[in-house]
Design a protein around this motif. Structure first.
Motif, PDB file in Angstrom:
ATOM      1  N   THR A   1       0.740  -1.554  -0.018  1.00 57.80           N
ATOM      2  CA  THR A   1       0.089  -0.242  -0.090  1.00 57.80           C
ATOM      3  C   THR A   1       0.923   0.959  -0.323  1.00 57.80           C
ATOM      4  N   VAL A   2       0.009   2.567  -1.101  1.00 59.40           N
ATOM      5  CA  VAL A   2       0.712   3.647  -0.931  1.00 59.40           C
ATOM      6  C   VAL A   2       0.107   4.719  -0.283  1.00 59.40           C
ATOM      7  N   ILE A   3       1.088   5.457   0.520  1.00 57.69           N
ATOM      8  CA  ILE A   3      -0.106   6.573   0.872  1.00 57.69           C
ATOM      9  C   ILE A   3       1.302   8.279   0.466  1.00 57.69           C
ATOM     10  N   ALA A   4       0.477   8.790  -0.038  1.00 58.06           N
ATOM     11  CA  ALA A   4       1.406  10.284  -0.079  1.00 58.06           C
ATOM     12  C   ALA A   4       0.541  11.258  -0.228  1.00 58.06           C
ATOM     13  N   SER A   5       1.296  12.053   0.008  1.00 64.02           N
ATOM     14  CA  SER A   5       0.525  13.589  -0.513  1.00 64.02           C
ATOM     15  C   SER A   5       1.282  15.004  -0.232  1.00 64.02           C
TER      16      SER A   5
ATOM     17  N   ALA B   1      -7.680   1.197 -16.260  1.00 62.23           N
ATOM     18  CA  ALA B   1      -8.943   1.825 -16.297  1.00 62.23           C
ATOM     19  C   ALA B   1      -9.624   3.309 -15.529  1.00 62.23           C
ATOM     20  N   VAL B   2      -9.432   4.156 -15.990  1.00 58.73           N
ATOM     21  CA  VAL B   2      -9.225   5.548 -15.468  1.00 58.73           C
ATOM     22  C   VAL B   2     -10.739   5.883 -15.934  1.00 58.73           C
ATOM     23  N   SER B   3     -11.137   6.705 -14.708  1.00 60.60           N
ATOM     24  CA  SER B   3     -12.655   7.096 -13.839  1.00 60.60           C
ATOM     25  C   SER B   3     -11.839   8.711 -13.432  1.00 60.60           C
ATOM     26  N   GLU B   4     -12.258  10.023 -14.342  1.00 57.37           N
ATOM     27  CA  GLU B   4     -12.180  11.131 -13.920  1.00 57.37           C
ATOM     28  C   GLU B   4     -13.358  11.818 -13.101  1.00 57.37           C
ATOM     29  N   SER B   5     -13.124  12.433 -12.104  1.00 58.50           N
ATOM     30  CA  SER B   5     -14.039  13.581 -11.852  1.00 58.50           C
ATOM     31  C   SER B   5     -13.580  14.749 -11.946  1.00 58.50           C
ATOM     32  N   PRO B   6     -13.393  15.912 -12.534  1.00 64.31           N
ATOM     33  CA  PRO B   6     -12.195  16.797 -12.114  1.00 64.31           C
ATOM     34  C   PRO B   6     -13.419  17.643 -11.907  1.00 64.31           C
ATOM     35  N   PRO B   7     -12.390  18.831 -11.480  1.00 61.10           N
ATOM     36  CA  PRO B   7     -11.084  18.832 -10.975  1.00 61.10           C
ATOM     37  C   PRO B   7     -11.040  18.685  -9.759  1.00 61.10           C
ATOM     38  N   GLY B   8     -11.190  17.639  -8.711  1.00 66.53           N
ATOM     39  CA  GLY B   8     -11.154  16.731  -7.753  1.00 66.53           C
ATOM     40  C   GLY B   8     -10.970  15.398  -7.303  1.00 66.53           C
ATOM     41  N   GLY B   9     -10.259  14.603  -8.592  1.00 62.71           N
ATOM     42  CA  GLY B   9     -10.050  13.496  -8.913  1.00 62.71           C
ATOM     43  C   GLY B   9      -9.640  12.500  -9.667  1.00 62.71           C
TER      44      GLY B   9
ATOM     45  N   SER C   1      -2.704  -7.173  -9.774  1.00 58.60           N
ATOM     46  CA  SER C   1      -4.140  -6.229  -9.399  1.00 58.60           C
ATOM     47  C   SER C   1      -3.086  -4.650  -9.001  1.00 58.60           C
ATOM     48  N   MET C   2      -4.035  -3.815  -9.517  1.00 59.16           N
ATOM     49  CA  MET C   2      -3.235  -2.408  -8.688  1.00 59.16           C
ATOM     50  C   MET C   2      -4.250  -1.133  -8.844  1.00 59.16           C
ATOM     51  N   GLU C   3      -4.734  -0.632  -8.162  1.00 58.44           N
ATOM     52  CA  GLU C   3      -5.628   0.312  -8.165  1.00 58.44           C
ATOM     53  C   GLU C   3      -4.882   1.378  -7.500  1.00 58.44           C
ATOM     54  N   GLY C   4      -5.507   3.077  -7.621  1.00 53.56           N
ATOM     55  CA  GLY C   4      -5.130   3.815  -7.176  1.00 53.56           C
ATOM     56  C   GLY C   4      -6.197   4.879  -7.208  1.00 53.56           C
ATOM     57  N   ARG C   5      -5.823   5.390  -6.263  1.00 57.49           N
ATOM     58  CA  ARG C   5      -6.191   7.092  -6.471  1.00 57.49           C
ATOM     59  C   ARG C   5      -5.912   8.484  -5.970  1.00 57.49           C
ATOM     60  N   TYR C   6      -5.888   9.147  -6.974  1.00 55.22           N
ATOM     61  CA  TYR C   6      -6.066  11.278  -6.516  1.00 55.22           C
ATOM     62  C   TYR C   6      -7.334  11.715  -6.498  1.00 55.22           C
ATOM     63  N   ALA C   7      -6.532  13.007  -5.299  1.00 52.97           N
ATOM     64  CA  ALA C   7      -7.876  13.059  -4.542  1.00 52.97           C
ATOM     65  C   ALA C   7      -6.818  14.864  -4.496  1.00 52.97           C
ATOM     66  N   ILE C   8      -7.801  15.943  -5.269  1.00 49.30           N
ATOM     67  CA  ILE C   8      -7.220  17.431  -5.183  1.00 49.30           C
ATOM     68  C   ILE C   8      -8.554  18.223  -4.312  1.00 49.30           C
ATOM     69  N   GLU C   9      -8.218  18.273  -3.459  1.00 51.72           N
ATOM     70  CA  GLU C   9      -7.883  19.549  -1.750  1.00 51.72           C
ATOM     71  C   GLU C   9      -7.711  20.373  -2.159  1.00 51.72           C
ATOM     72  N   SER C  10      -8.266  22.236  -2.022  1.00 48.89           N
ATOM     73  CA  SER C  10      -8.487  23.158  -1.389  1.00 48.89           C
ATOM     74  C   SER C  10      -8.294  23.343  -0.247  1.00 48.89           C
TER      75      SER C  10
ATOM     76  N   GLU D   1      -3.615  26.948  -0.440  1.00 49.72           N
ATOM     77  CA  GLU D   1      -3.024  25.833  -0.806  1.00 49.72           C
ATOM     78  C   GLU D   1      -4.205  25.343  -1.212  1.00 49.72           C
ATOM     79  N   VAL D   2      -3.091  23.810  -1.561  1.00 44.54           N
ATOM     80  CA  VAL D   2      -3.872  22.651  -2.638  1.00 44.54           C
ATOM     81  C   VAL D   2      -2.820  20.870  -2.427  1.00 44.54           C
ATOM     82  N   ARG D   3      -4.177  20.478  -1.399  1.00 39.83           N
ATOM     83  CA  ARG D   3      -3.218  19.037  -1.114  1.00 39.83           C
ATOM     84  C   ARG D   3      -3.507  18.184  -2.451  1.00 39.83           C
ATOM     85  N   LEU D   4      -2.312  17.291  -2.548  1.00 39.65           N
ATOM     86  CA  LEU D   4      -2.961  16.505  -4.171  1.00 39.65           C
ATOM     87  C   LEU D   4      -2.730  15.131  -3.144  1.00 39.65           C
ATOM     88  N   SER D   5      -3.053  14.128  -3.076  1.00 39.95           N
ATOM     89  CA  SER D   5      -3.238  13.037  -2.434  1.00 39.95           C
ATOM     90  C   SER D   5      -2.852  11.872  -2.936  1.00 39.95           C
ATOM     91  N   TYR D   6      -2.112  10.401  -2.880  1.00 37.84           N
ATOM     92  CA  TYR D   6      -3.017   9.909  -3.221  1.00 37.84           C
ATOM     93  C   TYR D   6      -2.359   8.749  -2.428  1.00 37.84           C
TER      94      TYR D   6
END
Length: 198
Positions: free
Chosen positions: A47-51, A113-121, A133-142, A147-152
């Protein structure tokens, strides 16, 4: 004559130092205020958690993380990345690269297979390739203070024919380099668009 040349050279050197000091004094503070990458493993699962907290335009963050066809230009250990198909906010992306640490190198091929939800993730999961197997999620938070937080967050099972601890080290090393390079590209593009003045 020699003394005059030396004095002129010294004066020019001092002038350059003053100009440099002035430029540095007027330069913006670092645009990245915090960055962290953590990994954990149990058996073959990693597992990977990054921000990262940045003072950048959130639109730039979105533009970079969704720039699939150019990711290999600035992401280390990624050889290619291209959009195979796009249907609205659904995208099929094919990527090749490697996980590596010291002497260990493991080629990686993945179809996402990518599912976009602009501008949030962005949410992605592997539908092909040589990862189990592999799955990942990016989230953009104001955040407050512009400041902006990019989380993965991601989960993967490499399935490589090596001891799990070697896979974990290689994946951790690679993901750390890749996330930091992604943040660096966001900051670079933000500065090129908005300029150094904040």
């Amino acid at each position: 004559m020699v003394d005059a040349v030396r004095r002129r050279g010294a004066a020019l050197f001092l002038l350059l130092l003053l100009l440099l000091a002035s430029a540095l004094h007027g330069a913006p503070a670092a645009s990245v205020n915090r960055i962290s990458v953590e990994t954990a493993g149990r058996g073959e699962l990693i597992t990977v958690i990054a921000s990262a907290d940045m003072q950048v335009d959130p639109r730039t963050v979105w533009d970079v993380i969704s720039d699939y066809d150019r990711l290999a230009d600035f992401i280390p250990d990624m050889r290619s990345s291209r959009v195979i198909r796009r249907d609205g906010d659904r995208v099929l992306v094919e990527q090749t690269g490697e996980f590596g640490f010291l002497f260990f190198r493991q080629p990686v091929e993945v179809r996402l297979a990518v599912s976009e939800s602009p501008p949030g993730g962005i949410v992605a999961h592997a539908v092909g390739g040589n990862l189990q197997s592999m799955e990942g999620r990016y989230a953009i938070e104001s955040l407050p203070g512009n400041e902006v937080r990019l989380s993965y967050s991601g989960r993967l099972v490499p399935g490589f024919q090596v001891p799990p601890f070697v896979s974990r080290i290689a994946v951790r090393s690679t993901m750390d380099r890749q996330f930091r390079a992604l943040v660096q590209e966001i900051v670079r593009r933000d500065l090129s668009i908005r300029g150094p003045a904040r």
